[in-house]
Design a protein around this motif. Structure first.
Motif, PDB file in Angstrom:
ATOM      1  N   SER A   1       8.855  52.509 -10.740  1.00 20.32           N
ATOM      2  CA  SER A   1       7.946  51.699  -9.941  1.00 20.32           C
ATOM      3  C   SER A   1       6.796  52.551  -9.385  1.00 20.32           C
ATOM      4  O   SER A   1       5.633  52.133  -9.390  1.00 20.32           O
ATOM      5  CB  SER A   1       8.744  51.063  -8.797  1.00 20.32           C
TER       6      SER A   1
ATOM      7  N   GLY B   1       5.950  47.794  -9.557  1.00 21.22           N
ATOM      8  CA  GLY B   1       5.158  48.894  -8.980  1.00 21.22           C
ATOM      9  C   GLY B   1       3.667  48.641  -9.076  1.00 21.22           C
ATOM     10  O   GLY B   1       2.933  48.825  -8.101  1.00 21.22           O
TER      11      GLY B   1
ATOM     12  N   THR C   1       2.728  52.081  -9.864  1.00 25.17           N
ATOM     13  CA  THR C   1       1.694  52.034  -8.809  1.00 25.17           C
ATOM     14  C   THR C   1       0.605  53.077  -9.082  1.00 25.17           C
ATOM     15  O   THR C   1      -0.594  52.786  -8.956  1.00 25.17           O
ATOM     16  CB  THR C   1       2.322  52.301  -7.419  1.00 25.17           C
TER      17      THR C   1
ATOM     18  N   ALA D   1       8.790  50.181  -4.625  1.00 29.46           N
ATOM     19  CA  ALA D   1       9.877  51.067  -5.074  1.00 29.46           C
ATOM     20  C   ALA D   1      11.215  50.587  -4.513  1.00 29.46           C
ATOM     21  O   ALA D   1      12.240  50.599  -5.220  1.00 29.46           O
ATOM     22  CB  ALA D   1       9.600  52.505  -4.646  1.00 29.46           C
TER      23      ALA D   1
END
Lengths: 340, 39
Positions: A224, A70, A228, A93
């Motif tokens: 994930s 991620g 991010t 993802a």
């Protein structure tokens, strides 16, 4: 079936905590807002991990791979190929979900014991970190710097600390809602049946492979997304921060201390321990280096010894004993006695 | 030994990953351990 989730969401205590948390940028200093943002990151991770380990009983120690995918992949896609970070987040993802599905399939195909599953996922975490360190595209050992945050929502920029706080707040809220929904739908019942006795669950018709894969895919994708979001907050990503196995160990610790398999357990465990750890480090870290680790460790040992099922189940048990309504049967007993 | 062989014969990161790959394969195909007979 959904009454549990509705009861939780309609509770005044939930809304009180929700409003207090949502207004934190208005009344917290920048330092403590940073601590709260890190706490939200770990709360989201602990809740995502709880789907697989707490509800499903699959003790994955490889979730750092999904955090790494991620954080590192979405950043690399933006910096190396110019792909928008929103799209990068979706791609990361999807790749994490596919990896999760493969791990769940291995677990089913080879009928792994809990110990073997934990060790294999730990080996995957080590391999994931090594792969990230060796990959030029992902920035290698030196990592990647994200471009400055100008507050453009279309470019996954949220305008500094406050915006990033709300990004992680919403992401961890999604993880919380995912837990609530799963716990109160047939998937949650299947996962708990599998956790308690896999053979018995299969005997009554629970589809092991399908449910394991679904749970792992949801958990991996959410992990994930948290990766991010944290990459955007941090502004810098490297494999030692994002793909290191110690990330999973911390998450396991937080969720276990709070109470595995419950919605509030990972939330309380991660929220309390991250904030406590940071405050102790800030207050005592300068006086005696390493003292905060010692205090953290002692606290964790004491909690595990006194509350082996976690803090939240222990408090719930105490609350039920103290305040649970006991039906008054004395009238019925008296009436029955007079009739006979 | 596998780590040493890995780093000598397979260069870079792949060599460092070799012990973990062997470890995973052993856990998958010989879950009782390499020397223990499967029941």
């Amino acid at each position: 079936v959904r009454s549990g989730a509705l009861r939780f969401l309609s509770s005044p205590i939930f809304w009180l905590v929700f409003v207090a948390a949502a207004t934190m940028p208005l009344w917290l200093s920048p330092y403590y807002l940073g601590v709260a943002t890190i706490a939200l990151f770990y709360i989201g991770l602990a809740l995502a991990w709880n789907i697989v380990a707490g509800i499903g009983g699959q003790m994955s120690l490889g979730h750092s791979v999904f955090v790494g995918v991620g954080g590192l992949l979405s950043s690399a896609l933006l910096l190396k190929l110019g792909i928008n970070m929103w799209l990068g987040m979706v791609v990361a993802a999807a790749i994490s979900a596919a990896l999760g599905a493969f791990i769940a399939w291995l677990d089913f195909r080879f009928r792994l014991s809990h110990l073997s599953f934990a060790l294999i996922t730990l080996a995957f975490a080590e391999m994931g970190q090594l792969a990230a360190v060796g990959s030029e595209f992902l920035g290698g050992a030196s990592g990647l710097f994200l471009p400055p945050d100008h507050g453009s929502l279309l470019n996954f920029e949220f305008g500094g600390q406050r915006g990033n706080f709300y990004l992680l707040f919403i992401a961890s809220l999604v993880c919380l809602i995912a837990n609530l929904v799963i716990l109160n739908t047939p998937l949650g019942y299947y996962l708990r049946a599998m956790r308690d006795n896999e053979n018995a669950a299969q005997a009554i018709g629970v589809a092991l492979l399908r449910n394991k894969i679904i749970a792992m895919m949801i958990s991996a994708a959410l992990t994930s997304i948290m990766g991010t979001a944290y990459a955007r907050y941090s502004g810098f990503v490297d494999p030692y921060q994002f793909a290191a196995p110690h990330v999973t160990v911390e998450v396991v610790l937080f969720a276990t201390i709070g109470g595995l398999g419950t919605v509030l357990g990972p939330l309380v465990g991660a929220g309390f321990l991250v904030v406590f750890g940071e405050i102790v480090r800030g207050q005592l870290g300068g006086a005696l280096p390493g003292l905060h680790f010692f205090i953290d460790g002692v606290l964790i040992i004491v909690v595990i010894l006194l509350m082996p099922r976690g803090v939240v189940p222990k408090i719930a048990e105490w609350w039920d004993r103290r305040y649970a309504a006991v039906p008054d049967n004395s009238k019925i007993i008296a009436e029955t006695a007079t009739r006979t | 030994v596998s780590e040493a062989i890995g780093t000598v014969y397979v260069s870079g990161i792949m060599g460092m990953m070799m012990p973990y790959a062997i470890f995973v394969l052993v856990l998958l195909f010989r879950p009782q351990g390499i020397l223990r007979r499967a029941s």
